[in-house]
Write a protein that holds these residues in place. Structure first.
Motif, PDB file in Angstrom:
ATOM      1  N   ASP A  14      28.195 -74.662 -33.577  1.00 12.36           N
ATOM      2  CA  ASP A  14      27.009 -74.685 -34.445  1.00 12.36           C
ATOM      3  C   ASP A  14      25.974 -73.660 -33.970  1.00 12.36           C
ATOM      4  O   ASP A  14      25.379 -72.936 -34.774  1.00 12.36           O
ATOM      5  CB  ASP A  14      26.366 -76.068 -34.463  1.00 12.36           C
ATOM      6  N   ILE A  15      25.763 -73.593 -32.666  1.00 13.23           N
ATOM      7  CA  ILE A  15      24.801 -72.640 -32.120  1.00 13.23           C
ATOM      8  C   ILE A  15      25.273 -71.211 -32.366  1.00 13.23           C
ATOM      9  O   ILE A  15      24.482 -70.348 -32.755  1.00 13.23           O
ATOM     10  CB  ILE A  15      24.546 -72.917 -30.630  1.00 13.23           C
ATOM     11  N   ASP A  16      26.574 -70.969 -32.184  1.00  9.37           N
ATOM     12  CA  ASP A  16      27.122 -69.640 -32.482  1.00  9.37           C
ATOM     13  C   ASP A  16      26.845 -69.256 -33.933  1.00  9.37           C
ATOM     14  O   ASP A  16      26.479 -68.114 -34.219  1.00  9.37           O
ATOM     15  CB  ASP A  16      28.641 -69.618 -32.250  1.00  9.37           C
ATOM     16  N   GLU A  17      27.013 -70.214 -34.838  1.00  7.29           N
ATOM     17  CA  GLU A  17      26.789 -69.942 -36.258  1.00  7.29           C
ATOM     18  C   GLU A  17      25.320 -69.641 -36.543  1.00  7.29           C
ATOM     19  O   GLU A  17      24.999 -68.727 -37.314  1.00  7.29           O
ATOM     20  CB  GLU A  17      27.282 -71.120 -37.101  1.00  7.29           C
ATOM     21  N   ILE A  18      24.414 -70.374 -35.912  1.00  6.93           N
ATOM     22  CA  ILE A  18      22.978 -70.120 -36.083  1.00  6.93           C
ATOM     23  C   ILE A  18      22.641 -68.717 -35.572  1.00  6.93           C
ATOM     24  O   ILE A  18      21.924 -67.956 -36.232  1.00  6.93           O
ATOM     25  CB  ILE A  18      22.127 -71.189 -35.364  1.00  6.93           C
ATOM     26  N   ILE A  19      23.171 -68.360 -34.412  1.00 12.73           N
ATOM     27  CA  ILE A  19      22.902 -67.030 -33.853  1.00 12.73           C
ATOM     28  C   ILE A  19      23.433 -65.949 -34.780  1.00 12.73           C
ATOM     29  O   ILE A  19      22.710 -65.027 -35.161  1.00 12.73           O
ATOM     30  CB  ILE A  19      23.501 -66.899 -32.429  1.00 12.73           C
ATOM     31  N   GLU A  20      24.695 -66.052 -35.130  1.00 17.26           N
ATOM     32  CA  GLU A  20      25.340 -64.996 -35.920  1.00 17.26           C
ATOM     33  C   GLU A  20      24.757 -64.897 -37.333  1.00 17.26           C
ATOM     34  O   GLU A  20      24.387 -63.815 -37.789  1.00 17.26           O
ATOM     35  CB  GLU A  20      26.848 -65.250 -35.996  1.00 17.26           C
ATOM     36  N   GLU A  21      24.681 -66.028 -38.008  1.00 20.12           N
ATOM     37  CA  GLU A  21      24.254 -65.994 -39.411  1.00 20.12           C
ATOM     38  C   GLU A  21      22.752 -65.816 -39.579  1.00 20.12           C
ATOM     39  O   GLU A  21      22.312 -64.986 -40.362  1.00 20.12           O
ATOM     40  CB  GLU A  21      24.720 -67.261 -40.140  1.00 20.12           C
ATOM     41  N   HIS A  22      21.964 -66.623 -38.868  1.00 20.93           N
ATOM     42  CA  HIS A  22      20.514 -66.569 -39.099  1.00 20.93           C
ATOM     43  C   HIS A  22      19.826 -65.528 -38.221  1.00 20.93           C
ATOM     44  O   HIS A  22      19.122 -64.648 -38.719  1.00 20.93           O
ATOM     45  CB  HIS A  22      19.889 -67.939 -38.876  1.00 20.93           C
ATOM     46  N   LEU A  23      20.027 -65.618 -36.919  1.00 27.01           N
ATOM     47  CA  LEU A  23      19.278 -64.738 -36.028  1.00 27.01           C
ATOM     48  C   LEU A  23      19.704 -63.278 -36.154  1.00 27.01           C
ATOM     49  O   LEU A  23      18.869 -62.387 -36.059  1.00 27.01           O
ATOM     50  CB  LEU A  23      19.415 -65.209 -34.583  1.00 27.01           C
ATOM     51  N   VAL A  24      20.989 -63.033 -36.386  1.00 24.14           N
ATOM     52  CA  VAL A  24      21.465 -61.658 -36.518  1.00 24.14           C
ATOM     53  C   VAL A  24      21.410 -61.178 -37.965  1.00 24.14           C
ATOM     54  O   VAL A  24      20.874 -60.113 -38.261  1.00 24.14           O
ATOM     55  CB  VAL A  24      22.900 -61.515 -35.955  1.00 24.14           C
ATOM     56  N   ASN A  25      21.953 -61.971 -38.882  1.00 29.55           N
ATOM     57  CA  ASN A  25      22.103 -61.522 -40.270  1.00 29.55           C
ATOM     58  C   ASN A  25      20.999 -61.999 -41.220  1.00 29.55           C
ATOM     59  O   ASN A  25      20.990 -61.616 -42.384  1.00 29.55           O
ATOM     60  CB  ASN A  25      23.465 -61.952 -40.809  1.00 29.55           C
TER      61      ASN A  25
END
Length: 103
Positions: A83-94
């Motif tokens: 879940d944290i990986d998804e937050i980083i990749e999708e929200h924080l990066v993209n």
């Protein structure tokens, strides 16, 4: 321009009295450490980029563990590192909030 593009705060509050849930008991501190290390490995931290911070109580204890991303003001609850990986990749990066994790 803002100093950081995005800022994520992980609640790591620990309640001693036990009358309400707390993010510390739900793994908030470990989640913060994991997110900070992951962002560092991805070279996402620093001025003009991201900031990963711990915070005291964000007062959404029953929905925890929780994190909030600014400037958007998007609140998340997460279960695991994926879940944290998804937050980083999708929200924080993209820049795309993760709808399934929003609270």
């Amino acid at each position: 321009m803002a100093y950081y593009q995005r800022h994520i705060f992980f609640c790591i509050n620990r309640r001693e009295e036990g009358d309400r849930p707390c993010c510390y008991d739900a793994g908030g501190e470990q989640a913060f450490a994991y997110a900070k290390q992951k962002a560092k490995e991805m070279d996402l931290l620093g001025p003009g980029k991201l900031r990963v911070n711990k915070s005291g109580c964000l007062d959404r204890c029953e929905e925890g563990p929780v994190a909030v991303v600014y400037p958007e003001g998007v609140w998340y609850s997460y279960v695991d590192r994926e879940d944290i990986d998804e937050i980083i990749e999708e929200h924080l990066v993209n820049g795309r909030p993760v709808e399934r994790l929003k609270i």
